[in-house]
Design a protein around this motif. Structure first.
Motif, PDB file in Angstrom:
ATOM      1  N   ALA A  28      27.887  60.909  37.438  1.00 27.14           N
ATOM      2  CA  ALA A  28      27.658  59.805  38.454  1.00 27.14           C
ATOM      3  C   ALA A  28      27.877  58.190  37.782  1.00 27.14           C
ATOM      4  N   ARG A  29      27.447  58.314  36.476  1.00 26.97           N
ATOM      5  CA  ARG A  29      27.651  56.956  35.868  1.00 26.97           C
ATOM      6  C   ARG A  29      29.264  56.609  35.553  1.00 26.97           C
ATOM      7  N   LYS A  30      30.223  57.601  35.304  1.00 27.20           N
ATOM      8  CA  LYS A  30      31.506  57.262  35.424  1.00 27.20           C
ATOM      9  C   LYS A  30      32.237  56.898  36.733  1.00 27.20           C
ATOM     10  N   PHE A  31      31.807  57.537  37.546  1.00 24.61           N
ATOM     11  CA  PHE A  31      31.923  57.412  39.249  1.00 24.61           C
ATOM     12  C   PHE A  31      31.532  56.014  39.417  1.00 24.61           C
ATOM     13  N   GLY A  32      30.540  55.731  39.009  1.00 26.11           N
ATOM     14  CA  GLY A  32      29.730  54.245  39.618  1.00 26.11           C
ATOM     15  C   GLY A  32      30.641  53.257  38.813  1.00 26.11           C
ATOM     16  N   SER A  33      31.059  53.367  37.516  1.00 25.88           N
ATOM     17  CA  SER A  33      31.834  52.374  36.940  1.00 25.88           C
ATOM     18  C   SER A  33      33.071  52.238  37.646  1.00 25.88           C
ATOM     19  N   ILE A  34      33.741  53.167  38.137  1.00 23.60           N
ATOM     20  CA  ILE A  34      35.023  53.118  38.613  1.00 23.60           C
ATOM     21  C   ILE A  34      34.653  52.281  40.058  1.00 23.60           C
ATOM     22  N   LEU A  35      33.578  52.579  40.690  1.00 24.69           N
ATOM     23  CA  LEU A  35      33.592  51.920  41.960  1.00 24.69           C
ATOM     24  C   LEU A  35      32.974  50.285  41.652  1.00 24.69           C
ATOM     25  N   GLU A  36      32.273  50.263  40.522  1.00 20.31           N
ATOM     26  CA  GLU A  36      32.045  48.721  40.162  1.00 20.31           C
ATOM     27  C   GLU A  36      33.180  47.882  39.705  1.00 20.31           C
ATOM     28  N   GLY A  37      34.366  48.607  39.457  1.00 21.45           N
ATOM     29  CA  GLY A  37      35.533  47.926  39.140  1.00 21.45           C
ATOM     30  C   GLY A  37      35.666  47.764  37.321  1.00 21.45           C
ATOM     31  N   ALA A  38      35.049  48.490  36.625  1.00 18.33           N
ATOM     32  CA  ALA A  38      35.093  48.498  35.228  1.00 18.33           C
ATOM     33  C   ALA A  38      36.354  48.981  34.870  1.00 18.33           C
ATOM     34  N   TYR A  39      37.004  49.827  35.528  1.00 15.14           N
ATOM     35  CA  TYR A  39      38.251  50.501  35.195  1.00 15.14           C
ATOM     36  C   TYR A  39      39.673  49.942  35.682  1.00 15.14           C
ATOM     37  N   PHE A  40      39.349  49.062  36.918  1.00 19.07           N
ATOM     38  CA  PHE A  40      40.383  48.397  37.694  1.00 19.07           C
ATOM     39  C   PHE A  40      39.667  47.452  38.460  1.00 19.07           C
ATOM     40  N   GLN A  41      39.952  46.065  38.453  1.00 23.49           N
ATOM     41  CA  GLN A  41      39.242  45.042  39.375  1.00 23.49           C
ATOM     42  C   GLN A  41      40.208  44.826  40.411  1.00 23.49           C
ATOM     43  N   PRO A  42      40.215  45.109  41.484  1.00 26.61           N
ATOM     44  CA  PRO A  42      40.831  44.833  42.656  1.00 26.61           C
ATOM     45  C   PRO A  42      40.865  43.430  42.888  1.00 26.61           C
ATOM     46  N   VAL A  43      42.040  42.788  43.302  1.00 25.02           N
ATOM     47  CA  VAL A  43      42.357  41.536  43.578  1.00 25.02           C
ATOM     48  C   VAL A  43      42.107  40.971  45.075  1.00 25.02           C
ATOM     49  N   GLU A  44      41.155  40.111  45.330  1.00 20.56           N
ATOM     50  CA  GLU A  44      40.724  39.770  46.660  1.00 20.56           C
ATOM     51  C   GLU A  44      41.999  39.000  47.259  1.00 20.56           C
ATOM     52  N   LEU A  45      42.736  39.878  48.339  1.00 22.89           N
ATOM     53  CA  LEU A  45      44.023  39.196  48.964  1.00 22.89           C
ATOM     54  C   LEU A  45      43.914  37.955  49.585  1.00 22.89           C
ATOM     55  N   ASP A  46      42.782  37.547  49.959  1.00 25.52           N
ATOM     56  CA  ASP A  46      42.307  36.194  50.484  1.00 25.52           C
ATOM     57  C   ASP A  46      42.608  35.139  49.271  1.00 25.52           C
ATOM     58  N   GLN A  47      42.416  35.443  48.145  1.00 25.69           N
ATOM     59  CA  GLN A  47      42.374  34.332  47.362  1.00 25.69           C
ATOM     60  C   GLN A  47      43.653  34.321  46.336  1.00 25.69           C
ATOM     61  N   ILE A  48      44.701  35.303  46.552  1.00 20.74           N
ATOM     62  CA  ILE A  48      45.823  35.360  45.562  1.00 20.74           C
ATOM     63  C   ILE A  48      47.101  34.731  46.366  1.00 20.74           C
ATOM     64  N   ARG A  49      47.930  33.908  45.490  1.00 17.85           N
ATOM     65  CA  ARG A  49      49.061  33.550  45.769  1.00 17.85           C
ATOM     66  C   ARG A  49      50.165  34.505  45.173  1.00 17.85           C
ATOM     67  N   VAL A  50      51.166  35.053  45.899  1.00 13.66           N
ATOM     68  CA  VAL A  50      52.246  35.653  45.424  1.00 13.66           C
ATOM     69  C   VAL A  50      53.552  35.089  45.798  1.00 13.66           C
ATOM     70  N   PRO A  51      54.339  35.674  44.819  1.00 17.46           N
ATOM     71  CA  PRO A  51      55.645  34.877  45.015  1.00 17.46           C
ATOM     72  C   PRO A  51      56.546  35.231  46.588  1.00 17.46           C
ATOM     73  N   LEU A  52      55.758  36.120  47.261  1.00 21.65           N
ATOM     74  CA  LEU A  52      56.113  36.503  48.547  1.00 21.65           C
ATOM     75  C   LEU A  52      55.699  35.556  49.721  1.00 21.65           C
ATOM     76  N   GLY A  53      54.909  34.383  49.428  1.00 17.00           N
ATOM     77  CA  GLY A  53      54.379  33.419  50.123  1.00 17.00           C
ATOM     78  C   GLY A  53      53.047  34.036  51.012  1.00 17.00           C
ATOM     79  N   GLU A  54      53.124  34.373  52.232  1.00 17.35           N
ATOM     80  CA  GLU A  54      52.009  34.784  53.254  1.00 17.35           C
ATOM     81  C   GLU A  54      52.408  36.243  53.103  1.00 17.35           C
ATOM     82  N   ALA A  55      53.179  36.771  52.952  1.00 15.90           N
ATOM     83  CA  ALA A  55      53.669  38.242  52.959  1.00 15.90           C
ATOM     84  C   ALA A  55      52.880  39.068  52.150  1.00 15.90           C
ATOM     85  N   ILE A  56      52.440  40.268  52.485  1.00 15.20           N
ATOM     86  CA  ILE A  56      51.972  41.247  51.527  1.00 15.20           C
ATOM     87  C   ILE A  56      52.731  42.698  51.852  1.00 15.20           C
TER      88      ILE A  56
END
Length: 159
Positions: free
Chosen positions: A58-86
């Motif tokens: 549970a502690r390991k799974f919780g840390s995954i859900l919390e973002g300790a292993y991978f922090q997703p990027v909030e798409l609304d706040q990111i700028r990428v070379p594709l402009g507005e496309a995803i």
């Protein structure tokens, strides 16, 4: 988001998390550290057990859900070379209207504005699929477009 917390005498503590459409995720935290996770489809329905975890799991799974292993990027706040496309991945469901239809006939780009840049079919990837490629149930369409175009495409394929 509301979380309900209740003592369960002789067992431990129960937590209920409202998720969407009246569904609740229920976690029973036992005194011995075991966690049981249930899904209640609606408030008055019985819960279905999804899985159990030890305290360490549970502690390991919780840390995954919390973002300790991978922090997703909030798409609304990111700028990428594709402009507005995803880039999105859309699985074609069994019985979808587009199943069996060629890309040319489906007119997905004309109808949604999004482009299909690849088709993942099992282990096979079809990059830049030609117009005569037939869409099959179970295919994953890799698409490029704005959020609005992706949403229109999802509606077209019934996602």
């Amino acid at each position: 988001m509301t979380i309900y917390e209740t003592d369960v005498p002789g067992v431990g503590r129960k937590f209920e998390l409202e998720i969407d459409d009246g569904k609740r995720l229920v976690v029973i935290l036992h005194h011995d550290g075991k966690r049981d996770v249930y899904l209640r489809p609606e408030e008055d329905a019985d819960s279905e057990q999804l899985f159990s975890l030890s305290g360490d799991q549970a502690r390991k799974f919780g840390s995954i859900l919390e973002g300790a292993y991978f922090q997703p990027v909030e798409l609304d706040q990111i700028r990428v070379p594709l402009g507005e496309a995803i880039i999105e991945w859309h699985e074609v469901a069994e019985g979808a209207d587009l199943a069996g239809v060629s890309l040319e006939t489906a007119s997905i780009r004309e109808e949604s504005g999004a482009s299909i840049i690849a088709v993942q079919r099992g282990e096979e990837t079809i990059p830049n699929p030609p117009p005569d490629t037939r869409i099959r149930a179970g295919d994953t369409l890799v698409t490029l477009g704005t959020r609005e175009e992706q949403s229109a495409l999802a509606s077209l394929i019934g996602v």
